[in-house]
Design an enzyme around this catalytic site. Sequence first.
Site, PDB file in Angstrom:
ATOM      1  N   SER A 103     -20.275  84.116  20.108  1.00  0.00           N
ATOM      2  CA  SER A 103     -18.904  84.612  20.281  1.00  0.00           C
ATOM      3  C   SER A 103     -18.394  85.292  19.015  1.00  0.00           C
ATOM      4  O   SER A 103     -18.843  85.011  17.902  1.00  0.00           O
ATOM      5  CB  SER A 103     -17.962  83.455  20.632  1.00  0.00           C
ATOM      6  OG  SER A 103     -18.326  82.854  21.844  1.00  0.00           O
TER       7      SER A 103
HETATM    8  N1  SAH Z   1     -20.432  78.822  21.766  1.00  0.00           N
HETATM    9  C1  SAH Z   1     -21.524  79.753  21.818  1.00  0.00           C
HETATM   10  C2  SAH Z   1     -21.270  80.808  22.873  1.00  0.00           C
HETATM   11  C3  SAH Z   1     -22.534  81.133  23.565  1.00  0.00           C
HETATM   12  S1  SAH Z   1     -22.358  82.161  25.019  1.00  0.00           S
HETATM   13  C4  SAH Z   1     -21.763  80.394  20.462  1.00  0.00           C
HETATM   14  O1  SAH Z   1     -20.870  80.352  19.599  1.00  0.00           O
HETATM   15  O2  SAH Z   1     -22.851  80.927  20.234  1.00  0.00           O
HETATM   16  C5  SAH Z   1     -22.077  80.961  26.287  1.00  0.00           C
HETATM   17  C6  SAH Z   1     -23.178  79.941  26.509  1.00  0.00           C
HETATM   18  O3  SAH Z   1     -22.823  79.218  27.688  1.00  0.00           O
HETATM   19  C7  SAH Z   1     -24.555  80.529  26.753  1.00  0.00           C
HETATM   20  O4  SAH Z   1     -25.461  79.990  25.833  1.00  0.00           O
HETATM   21  C8  SAH Z   1     -24.881  80.093  28.187  1.00  0.00           C
HETATM   22  O5  SAH Z   1     -26.256  79.805  28.403  1.00  0.00           O
HETATM   23  C9  SAH Z   1     -24.024  78.837  28.337  1.00  0.00           C
HETATM   24  N2  SAH Z   1     -23.719  78.463  29.718  1.00  0.00           N
HETATM   25  C10 SAH Z   1     -23.493  79.260  30.802  1.00  0.00           C
HETATM   26  N3  SAH Z   1     -23.239  78.528  31.905  1.00  0.00           N
HETATM   27  C11 SAH Z   1     -23.308  77.224  31.511  1.00  0.00           C
HETATM   28  C12 SAH Z   1     -23.157  75.974  32.190  1.00  0.00           C
HETATM   29  N4  SAH Z   1     -22.906  75.900  33.500  1.00  0.00           N
HETATM   30  N5  SAH Z   1     -23.307  74.827  31.474  1.00  0.00           N
HETATM   31  C13 SAH Z   1     -23.580  74.854  30.138  1.00  0.00           C
HETATM   32  N6  SAH Z   1     -23.743  76.009  29.443  1.00  0.00           N
HETATM   33  C14 SAH Z   1     -23.614  77.172  30.121  1.00  0.00           C
END
Ligand code: SAH
Length: 206
Positions: A56
Amino acid sequence: MRRRLVELLRNKRIVSEAVLGAIGRVPRHLFIDDTAFQARAYEDSAFPISCGQTISQPYTVAYQTELLSTSPGQRVLEVGTGSGYQTAVLCEIGLRVFSIERHKPLYLQTKERLSRLGYSPNLSFGDGFLGLPREAPFDAIIVTCGAPFVPPALVNQLKPGGRLVIPVGEGEVQRMKVVTKSLNGDLSTVDKGDFRFVPMLAEKSN
Ligand code: SAH
């Protein structure tokens, strides 16, 4: 570079010194694998990580963390561990952090990374729609992927007085919602405007 990023976030109206301090300490370049993007780690931008996901934007991380309005020692659940950057920021502000990721390779890679960097959150491979019942309830829950709706399990796993910060919407753009559970269990929701996230997906994948 990190100091400059903190100043930029201050100019964008992030006011929590706890949050700004944490952003000033977490080495974001170590959460990005692609060397081309690593060089730009302290820009206020989202970048691609493995499994087609994104780390993010620092402003979004800071803003969501501020909206959680937690105090040190509280229990917080993150849905979407991804690179672990947001997880590290939550650890830096002194929270007891639980985080769920649905992509196994990302879960494994980030588990290794966070422990190498000296962070010790409780990470799980699983489906964030279900929350983490065995560790509930939480003082705050942060969702870092765009949810089609507010998952009832997450609301159930909030303590009275707790807050859920979640981007809601099925298209390219989501609305950031803060759902607060009052001490008598009533829910109220405040809308905090447009943001863009990768979608929250239901099934686990390997
Ligand atoms: N907080 C992270 C953001 C990553 S993007 C950072 O700072 O890097 C969002 C993440 O949510 C992705 O890695 C994706 O695989 C995960 N995601 C999507 N659907 C999900 C679900 N149902 N349960 C858990 N994680 C999920």
